[in-house]
Design a protein around this motif. Sequence first.
Motif, PDB file in Angstrom:
ATOM      1  N   ALA A  75       0.844  -1.205   0.000  1.00 29.90           N
ATOM      2  CA  ALA A  75       0.000   0.000   0.000  1.00 29.90           C
ATOM      3  C   ALA A  75       0.870   1.242   0.000  1.00 29.90           C
ATOM      4  O   ALA A  75       1.970   1.256   0.574  1.00 29.90           O
ATOM      5  CB  ALA A  75      -0.910   0.005   1.228  1.00 29.90           C
ATOM      6  N   PRO A  76       0.377   2.314  -0.612  1.00 31.67           N
ATOM      7  CA  PRO A  76       1.106   3.586  -0.573  1.00 31.67           C
ATOM      8  C   PRO A  76       1.172   4.147   0.839  1.00 31.67           C
ATOM      9  O   PRO A  76       0.333   3.846   1.688  1.00 31.67           O
ATOM     10  CB  PRO A  76       0.273   4.500  -1.487  1.00 31.67           C
ATOM     11  CG  PRO A  76      -0.609   3.594  -2.272  1.00 31.67           C
ATOM     12  CD  PRO A  76      -0.854   2.401  -1.405  1.00 31.67           C
ATOM     13  N   PHE A  85       9.982   5.000   8.998  1.00 32.09           N
ATOM     14  CA  PHE A  85      10.812   3.953   9.613  1.00 32.09           C
ATOM     15  C   PHE A  85      11.730   4.636  10.617  1.00 32.09           C
ATOM     16  O   PHE A  85      11.926   5.861  10.576  1.00 32.09           O
ATOM     17  CB  PHE A  85      11.623   3.184   8.554  1.00 32.09           C
ATOM     18  CG  PHE A  85      12.351   4.055   7.569  1.00 32.09           C
ATOM     19  CD1 PHE A  85      13.577   4.641   7.887  1.00 32.09           C
ATOM     20  CD2 PHE A  85      11.817   4.300   6.311  1.00 32.09           C
ATOM     21  CE1 PHE A  85      14.244   5.447   6.987  1.00 32.09           C
ATOM     22  CE2 PHE A  85      12.471   5.105   5.402  1.00 32.09           C
ATOM     23  CZ  PHE A  85      13.690   5.685   5.739  1.00 32.09           C
ATOM     24  N   PRO A  86      12.316   3.887  11.562  1.00 32.35           N
ATOM     25  CA  PRO A  86      13.158   4.508  12.583  1.00 32.35           C
ATOM     26  C   PRO A  86      14.391   5.185  11.981  1.00 32.35           C
ATOM     27  O   PRO A  86      14.941   4.742  10.970  1.00 32.35           O
ATOM     28  CB  PRO A  86      13.564   3.327  13.477  1.00 32.35           C
ATOM     29  CG  PRO A  86      12.535   2.286  13.225  1.00 32.35           C
ATOM     30  CD  PRO A  86      12.135   2.444  11.792  1.00 32.35           C
ATOM     31  N   TYR A 531      -5.925  10.240  -0.158  1.00 31.21           N
ATOM     32  CA  TYR A 531      -4.760  10.968   0.345  1.00 31.21           C
ATOM     33  C   TYR A 531      -4.244  10.232   1.574  1.00 31.21           C
ATOM     34  O   TYR A 531      -4.654   9.093   1.880  1.00 31.21           O
ATOM     35  CB  TYR A 531      -5.123  12.425   0.653  1.00 31.21           C
ATOM     36  CG  TYR A 531      -6.396  12.626   1.445  1.00 31.21           C
ATOM     37  CD1 TYR A 531      -6.431  12.410   2.819  1.00 31.21           C
ATOM     38  CD2 TYR A 531      -7.568  13.043   0.822  1.00 31.21           C
ATOM     39  CE1 TYR A 531      -7.589  12.605   3.551  1.00 31.21           C
ATOM     40  CE2 TYR A 531      -8.739  13.245   1.543  1.00 31.21           C
ATOM     41  CZ  TYR A 531      -8.738  13.018   2.901  1.00 31.21           C
ATOM     42  OH  TYR A 531      -9.888  13.214   3.632  1.00 31.21           O
ATOM     43  N   GLY A 532      -3.313  10.832   2.299  1.00 34.23           N
ATOM     44  CA  GLY A 532      -2.693  10.178   3.436  1.00 34.23           C
ATOM     45  C   GLY A 532      -3.711   9.704   4.463  1.00 34.23           C
ATOM     46  O   GLY A 532      -4.633  10.426   4.823  1.00 34.23           O
ATOM     47  N   GLY A 533      -3.526   8.480   4.935  1.00 37.32           N
ATOM     48  CA  GLY A 533      -4.441   7.897   5.900  1.00 37.32           C
ATOM     49  C   GLY A 533      -5.481   6.997   5.286  1.00 37.32           C
ATOM     50  O   GLY A 533      -6.113   6.201   6.000  1.00 37.32           O
ATOM     51  N   ASP A 534      -5.664   7.085   3.974  1.00 37.04           N
ATOM     52  CA  ASP A 534      -6.668   6.255   3.313  1.00 37.04           C
ATOM     53  C   ASP A 534      -6.180   4.838   3.051  1.00 37.04           C
ATOM     54  O   ASP A 534      -6.939   4.008   2.541  1.00 37.04           O
ATOM     55  CB  ASP A 534      -7.088   6.896   1.979  1.00 37.04           C
ATOM     56  CG  ASP A 534      -7.983   8.104   2.189  1.00 37.04           C
ATOM     57  OD1 ASP A 534      -8.576   8.211   3.266  1.00 37.04           O
ATOM     58  OD2 ASP A 534      -8.083   8.948   1.271  1.00 37.04           O
ATOM     59  N   GLU A 537      -1.992   3.809   6.855  1.00 35.96           N
ATOM     60  CA  GLU A 537      -0.594   4.062   7.218  1.00 35.96           C
ATOM     61  C   GLU A 537      -0.423   4.241   8.720  1.00 35.96           C
ATOM     62  O   GLU A 537      -1.292   4.812   9.393  1.00 35.96           O
ATOM     63  CB  GLU A 537      -0.079   5.342   6.520  1.00 35.96           C
ATOM     64  CG  GLU A 537      -0.151   5.324   5.010  1.00 35.96           C
ATOM     65  CD  GLU A 537      -1.308   6.120   4.454  1.00 35.96           C
ATOM     66  OE1 GLU A 537      -1.067   7.008   3.621  1.00 35.96           O
ATOM     67  OE2 GLU A 537      -2.470   5.858   4.883  1.00 35.96           O
ATOM     68  N   GLU A 538       0.700   3.782   9.222  1.00 30.99           N
ATOM     69  CA  GLU A 538       1.038   3.985  10.631  1.00 30.99           C
ATOM     70  C   GLU A 538       1.216   5.468  10.920  1.00 30.99           C
ATOM     71  O   GLU A 538       0.761   5.987  11.951  1.00 30.99           O
ATOM     72  CB  GLU A 538       2.324   3.225  10.968  1.00 30.99           C
ATOM     73  CG  GLU A 538       2.838   3.441  12.383  1.00 30.99           C
ATOM     74  CD  GLU A 538       4.200   2.805  12.605  1.00 30.99           C
ATOM     75  OE1 GLU A 538       4.681   2.855  13.747  1.00 30.99           O
ATOM     76  OE2 GLU A 538       4.788   2.266  11.636  1.00 30.99           O
TER      77      GLU A 538
END
Length: 941
Positions: A75-76, A85-86, A531-534, A537-538
């Motif tokens: 997933a995007p 990522f850390p 968009y972001g969150g769809d 995403e962590e």
Amino acid sequence: MTDPLTTFSPGEGRRPPRAAFRSDAPRLILDGDWRFRLSPSTAEAPTGIERPDFDDSGWDELPVPAHWQLHGHGAPIYTNIAYPFPLDPPYVPDDNPTGDYRRAFDLPEEWGDLGAVLRFDGVDSCFTAWLNGQELGWSTGSRLPTEFDVTGIARPGRNVLAVRVHQWSPGSYLEDQDMWWLSGIFRSVTLLARALGALDDYFVHADFDHTTGRGTLRVDTSAPARLTVEELGLRDVPAQGPYDLAAVEPWTAETPRLYAGELRAGGETTPLRIGFRSVAVEDGPLKVNGRPVLLRGVNRHEFHPDHGRVLDEETMREDIVLMKRHNINAVRTSHYPPDSRFLELCDELGLWVMLECDLETHGFSLTGDWRGNPSDDPRWREAYLDRMQRTVERDKNHPSVVMWSLGNEAGDGCNLQAMAEWAKRRDPDRPLHYEHDWDSRYTDVYSRMYTSHEELDAIGRRAEEPLADPVADARRCGMPAVVVEYAHAMGNGPGGLAEYQRLFEKYERCMGGFVWEWIDHGLRQDGHFAYGGDFGEELHDGNFVCDGLVFPDRTPSPGLAEYKKVVEPVRITMAPDGIEIANLHDFRGLSHLVLTWCVEHEGEETASGDLPLPAIPAGSPPALLPYPTADTTGPLTVSARLAKDEPWAPAGHEVAWAQRIPEPIPARRPTRGTRPDPGLFDTRTGRLTRLGDLPVTGPRLDLWRAPIDNDRLGHDPVADTWRRIGLDRLHHRLLGMDTEDDTLVVRTRVAPAATDLGMYATYRWQDTGEGLRLTAEIEPDGDWQDISLPRLGLRMSLPAWIDHVTWYGLGPGEAYPDSRLAARLGRYSSTVDALQTPYVFPQENGSRADVHWAELTGPQGGLRLTGAPTCHLTARRWTSEDLDTARHTDELRPADAVHVNIDLAQHGLGSAACGPRVLPNHRLTARSAAFAVTLSETADG
């Protein structure tokens, strides 16, 4: 070879970087369907994929070029600054999705005696390649080309290419750009035949002397080569020259003159397109061909709503054509080199290009002090230099590229300085840019982002905050200044463009800027753009990825129309004594344009014609033309249009326009309709419920709008204040209904819960014979302390069968206090649905400004409203509350009414989502106000 996931090195086994070019040598494009398998981690990836006899029959197929996340694999992820990522460089998580690709292909016998090069134009983020079982090497640098020498490995007959791609790698630390994280082989893969003695590289130096008109041409080549440029009288001459040419036509973004030529070496012919021009920072400003240039630019990511960063030539050309048609003359390739074909099109069609290296480490800023930032860590030096070298070498032959940029938001440090020093040695003829070099120690221009108008004015006056070192300060003050990102074009906005442009034009030091940005990065889903969150995403940054002048499908937004108007290269001014024509081109005269005029009455043309356009060379004083008609009873519109077809627009395309608006506007001619019966009012609330036979609800005072992105985001979101006060949840209380002579007076108090702040709203209704005239008087109650208001107006609702709107006012698109120059006075018609602007994240939209009259109609009649003299009109099938609640456009469902706002004013737009707030003169504050509108029922439709 070294493990590519545990080293600071940028790669192994690769050929040195060189220019991107095509020749008549054989080539095999390996794009198409490849076998593909995605493993959740490198440890779980299969072994032996490089063997020609490996069984991949159970694998999926994936197109190349493509991103695997957009084809059902993973997933995007969208983040603006934070790494997903850390921060543990150079290491990445064990759970590192790994994509394996395999492709079999056949080579003809004639390849047997030729050398061969395997070229990858873009792979995200790190990959290793094998051909016929032999490891070729590995590489990072996602938006940069990688080549491997496969001479003797590629052979006639069947060949098998295997590629392993890691989603995360040490290179990911250098690629923290504000965009979707998407992986895979996303640009073309090509096998190139290379004959002995053929060109491996070349560097065209085509200089122009603006004082004499002479050109100088030399071509540095990797092997002896012969040059032919028929137009210049050069036929089969040594490429190195140099050749002093008595007269050449220079290349500019306005007149992109290219000379066709060719190089021959080793039996191979390479076509050239040569543009003569010079670039220098000289006596303060940035100059091309001896003249200062003003950048009317945009930042451009590569993006497509279905394919991510995979763009075909048609889409690239569409971008440039749209830019040219909207008077944009410059592009910053944020924040990486684009597909090289895009730059060829910029050469051909004409754009100034700031070419940016594939570098950003913005996430290290979240440590508080850029702790651990690779930019100042010598272990990363090779990787930094590698990225700059691959950028410059690939694109050094494009006349459109007038400036190199080291990257974006990567802090400061020794590695950036090393990049700058290398670039100046390799190509001293182009200035260098890097915004985070705030002391301007190793760059050639002073660059800022999201500068306020006040700060830009100080920079223009060379009065910005001084540096501690007087010598460094004097050097920086002598540099040209660019606002490399400004006017954040997120959602409904940006506002304040005209004020920025006035400052760019006022100060010689200012070389213009680049609006952030060109396109909304919304990924197409059923019924909306994601968009972001769809994608679960962590970490994500929501719809901040949707901040462009065009929507994801490349439909121009109202913001782009406004930008076109603001940066017109011809300024037409309706002066008291005539029509003033100013040529704002940097180089071009106006012979490519014609002037037309027309007079309209209530939107109907009554006279028109052409105007003689005088020769006005660039940089000359304006010319004054007499008005073509004495008729001042209707708006006069003058347009500058293309006289003939250009490669980017047909003849007749409008470049610039202006209107002379008569004062006062003549009264509207009678239209069809019936004299309304007196209105019917609810005695409990004082609200109008019927107008003749037309059921209505309202109107009554409204202070709320669904917050735009610039209201709800940024450092100090004004929408938070609005919600805290309660402007989104007003209560209405009837104070009294009285009759004064022939006037019905309704007095109310409007206020939110939990505060003593309120507004007294008095509605005075009169039957004028042409309708019910409403005069609304507003008086603040309480200490509003200069609190801004979203809007000040009236809200009402009409039956759902209302489906059409005709108005005489500004249009055809929406307009707001600080974004309205693109709207012109006229008569317009639209469906209710088409009045909406489909911003990816739903928000206030669609207001038509300075409406003198409007009719909202359907099959059973409708409503006519007349301003006194004007109002702002919005009509939609959902409420402001529905807009406020929705997160995607397909969540907006038509209700059982059409909701209408009749506004006296709205708060400005600004660009506070990532920039300055609304300018003071465009802020709407609580104040006493009065305005009037006449409402009447239209006849049955």
